[in-house]
Design a protein around this motif. Structure first.
Motif, PDB file in Angstrom:
ATOM      1  N   ASN A   1      57.614 -14.368 -40.938  1.00 28.33           N
ATOM      2  CA  ASN A   1      58.962 -14.937 -40.956  1.00 28.33           C
ATOM      3  C   ASN A   1      58.998 -16.289 -41.695  1.00 28.33           C
ATOM      4  O   ASN A   1      58.160 -16.542 -42.556  1.00 28.33           O
ATOM      5  CB  ASN A   1      59.583 -15.009 -39.564  1.00 28.33           C
ATOM      6  N   ARG A   2      59.983 -17.139 -41.372  1.00 30.48           N
ATOM      7  CA  ARG A   2      60.306 -18.250 -42.276  1.00 30.48           C
ATOM      8  C   ARG A   2      59.757 -19.606 -41.850  1.00 30.48           C
ATOM      9  O   ARG A   2      59.683 -19.901 -40.655  1.00 30.48           O
ATOM     10  CB  ARG A   2      61.837 -18.343 -42.423  1.00 30.48           C
ATOM     11  N   ILE A   3      59.430 -20.412 -42.864  1.00 28.24           N
ATOM     12  CA  ILE A   3      59.097 -21.826 -42.651  1.00 28.24           C
ATOM     13  C   ILE A   3      60.034 -22.638 -43.533  1.00 28.24           C
ATOM     14  O   ILE A   3      60.084 -22.452 -44.762  1.00 28.24           O
ATOM     15  CB  ILE A   3      57.618 -22.107 -42.990  1.00 28.24           C
TER      16      ILE A   3
ATOM     17  N   SER B   1      52.840  -7.368 -37.587  1.00 26.16           N
ATOM     18  CA  SER B   1      52.956  -6.046 -38.216  1.00 26.16           C
ATOM     19  C   SER B   1      54.429  -5.820 -38.556  1.00 26.16           C
ATOM     20  O   SER B   1      55.281  -5.854 -37.670  1.00 26.16           O
ATOM     21  CB  SER B   1      52.462  -4.988 -37.224  1.00 26.16           C
ATOM     22  N   HIS B   2      54.700  -5.604 -39.843  1.00 26.11           N
ATOM     23  CA  HIS B   2      56.082  -5.437 -40.295  1.00 26.11           C
ATOM     24  C   HIS B   2      56.321  -3.987 -40.723  1.00 26.11           C
ATOM     25  O   HIS B   2      56.238  -3.642 -41.893  1.00 26.11           O
ATOM     26  CB  HIS B   2      56.385  -6.401 -41.438  1.00 26.11           C
ATOM     27  N   VAL B   3      56.592  -3.165 -39.710  1.00 26.54           N
ATOM     28  CA  VAL B   3      56.805  -1.731 -39.950  1.00 26.54           C
ATOM     29  C   VAL B   3      58.282  -1.442 -39.739  1.00 26.54           C
ATOM     30  O   VAL B   3      58.888  -1.977 -38.813  1.00 26.54           O
ATOM     31  CB  VAL B   3      55.961  -0.894 -38.959  1.00 26.54           C
TER      32      VAL B   3
ATOM     33  N   TYR C   1      71.589  -7.942 -36.673  1.00 27.50           N
ATOM     34  CA  TYR C   1      70.448  -8.486 -35.931  1.00 27.50           C
ATOM     35  C   TYR C   1      69.308  -8.859 -36.866  1.00 27.50           C
ATOM     36  O   TYR C   1      68.799  -8.006 -37.608  1.00 27.50           O
ATOM     37  CB  TYR C   1      69.945  -7.467 -34.906  1.00 27.50           C
ATOM     38  N   ASP C   2      68.921 -10.101 -36.854  1.00 31.79           N
ATOM     39  CA  ASP C   2      67.761 -10.583 -37.606  1.00 31.79           C
ATOM     40  C   ASP C   2      67.315 -11.874 -36.941  1.00 31.79           C
ATOM     41  O   ASP C   2      67.439 -12.957 -37.491  1.00 31.79           O
ATOM     42  CB  ASP C   2      68.136 -10.805 -39.088  1.00 31.79           C
ATOM     43  N   HIS C   3      66.817 -11.728 -35.721  1.00 33.50           N
ATOM     44  CA  HIS C   3      66.562 -12.889 -34.864  1.00 33.50           C
ATOM     45  C   HIS C   3      65.272 -12.710 -34.069  1.00 33.50           C
ATOM     46  O   HIS C   3      64.771 -11.600 -33.917  1.00 33.50           O
ATOM     47  CB  HIS C   3      67.727 -13.088 -33.877  1.00 33.50           C
TER      48      HIS C   3
HETATM   49  C1  GAL Z   1      62.179  -9.626 -41.451  1.00 35.22           C
HETATM   50  C2  GAL Z   1      63.106 -10.761 -41.631  1.00 35.22           C
HETATM   51  C3  GAL Z   1      64.262 -10.290 -42.479  1.00 35.22           C
HETATM   52  C4  GAL Z   1      63.785  -9.730 -43.804  1.00 35.22           C
HETATM   53  C5  GAL Z   1      62.694  -8.706 -43.536  1.00 35.22           C
HETATM   54  C6  GAL Z   1      62.017  -8.260 -44.803  1.00 35.22           C
HETATM   55  O1  GAL Z   1      61.087 -10.044 -40.677  1.00 35.22           O
HETATM   56  O2  GAL Z   1      63.537 -11.241 -40.389  1.00 35.22           O
HETATM   57  O3  GAL Z   1      65.171 -11.337 -42.703  1.00 35.22           O
HETATM   58  O4  GAL Z   1      63.274 -10.761 -44.594  1.00 35.22           O
HETATM   59  O5  GAL Z   1      61.701  -9.217 -42.707  1.00 35.22           O
HETATM   60  O6  GAL Z   1      62.879  -7.684 -45.708  1.00 35.22           O
END
Ligand code: GAL
Length: 388
Positions: free
Chosen positions: A110-112, A210-212, A283-285
């Protein structure tokens, strides 16, 4: 033991019943082909690894981004469904516009904000790749790297793959040579267990996840809005318009962020007068987990449960992490085509990422993500599949 025997017998019966009529394993399963993944890039070899348990549940992984490429789980009609997004070749992954189908992201998931953080009085400037902020470890983050991989059978007899990466001092702006391993294990209980382990030779920050993209219909032709989801969290972290946490931990009570009882993902996502959903376009939280245990997983609390009535598939997530980032796939535009011609449509894949809170290094009230020499970072997360 008895339960496993029954499951094996059921899988065998299914294989006989379907022989020759529904896919190459008689269960609807269409495996990705190893040849399509054998590729050398950056002087390293990309490969495909296949793990199968006694129930026929099958996970395919590639060391490009240490990612899950296919995950076939039993559904209530007796067939298996592939519940994750992915592509069918190494080239397709390398060329995909969407870099986040299935990988481990990091160093910082996620973000910095502004790609900046201060550690031991020194300010570090990371690379930035989204609105002047860093997202998922930067352009050359873990998801873009070819990891070393070893397939093995663990002490309990379970199939596993261990992926290892050296992230060098200064990479994407992070200090310290960081050695990280991620081990994926498939258990007879139809669980994918993900264990992370990392050390550093200088103080640094770390927050891998893990970004699945999951779709429990087994196809992105169907929206995930129908999935019924529970998130075991009383609070979440509101953000600014760039999705950077403000630092506040807000109660979910009385808002569309309240998933403490199972609710369809799409039921409240378009609530226009609720600012967090307007800013996130859905939702993106990050949810602040209650750390409730259900008595089944030692050392891990239950984070979420997702159920799709159409297939009967249930996915429960257990973790030792404090947060869960839930992203509903609202940024997808249907222009990317994945495995088997599956089109990545809007809101047809959900990411449920167990992790520390986004931008934690810039908020003293968030858990620490600092890793120092002599310490070992570990994370234990389980994605458990069953039927209802
Ligand atoms: C998520 C993030 C989203 C988007 C996605 C990747 O983790 O919260 O905003 O960036 O990854 O497309």
């Amino acid at each position: 033991m008895t339960r496993n025997l029954i499951r094996s017998a059921a899988a065998a019966l299914l294989a006989v019943t379907c022989a020759g009529c529904c896919g190459n394993k008689g269960t609807g399963i269409e495996l990705l082909q190893e040849e399509a993944f054998n590729k050398t890039a950056d002087g390293k070899v990309i490969s495909l690894y296949t793990l199968e348990n006694s129930n026929g549940m099958t996970v395919q992984l590639t060391n490009y981004g240490a990612r899950i490429a296919a995950l076939w789980v039993p559904s209530s009609d007796g067939s298996f469904k592939d519940v994750v997004w992915g592509y069918d070749s190494a080239d397709a992954y390398l060329n995909a516009k969407d870099k986040y189908s299935g990988p481990v992201v990091g160093r910082y998931g996620n973000r910095i904000k502004d790609g900046k953080f201060t550690l031991d009085g020194k300010e570090y400037q990371l690379t930035v790749n989204e609105n002047g902020n860093q997202l998922h470890g930067g352009k050359g983050g873990f998801s873009t790297r070819i990891w070393d991989a070893e397939q093995f059978t663990d002490a309990a007899g379970n199939p596993a793959v261990k992926m290892t990466l050296l992230s060098k001092d200064g990479e994407e702006g992070y200090p310290g040579n960081l050695t990280i391993s991620v081990t994926y294990t498939l258990t007879p209980e139809n669980e994918v267990v993900i264990d992370y382990n990392a050390t550093t030779d200088a103080p640094t920050i770390l927050n891998p996840t893990s970004h699945v993209y999951y779709n429990l219909h087994g196809t992105s032709a169907k929206s995930t809005d129908s999935h019924l989801m529970t998130i075991y969290a009383d609070g979440y972290t509101p953000t600014d318009a760039e999705l950077i946490p403000t630092g506040e931990i807000a109660p979910v009570e009385g808002t569309p962020m309240d998933f403490r009882t199972a609710t369809a993902i799409g039921a409240r996502m378009d609530t226009p007068d609720f600012e967090p959903l307007r800013l996130g376009k859905g939702y993106d939280h990050n949810w602040v987990l209650n750390k409730t245990t259900d008595g089944t997983h030692t050392g891990a609390h239950i984070a979420a449960e997702v159920y799709e009535p159409g297939t009967g598939i249930v996915m429960k997530i257990y973790t030792d992490q404090p947060g869960l980032q839930f992203y509903a796939g609202q940024g997808m535009d249907g222009k990317e085509t994945g495995k088997r011609g599956d089109i990545h449509n809007v809101r047809s894949g959900i990411a449920l990422e167990t992790q520390n809170f986004p931008d934690a290094p810039n908020h003293e009230n968030f858990p620490s993500s600092v890793l120092r020499p002599g310490e070992t970072y570990t994370q234990h997360t389980v994605y458990a599949f069953s039927l209802k």
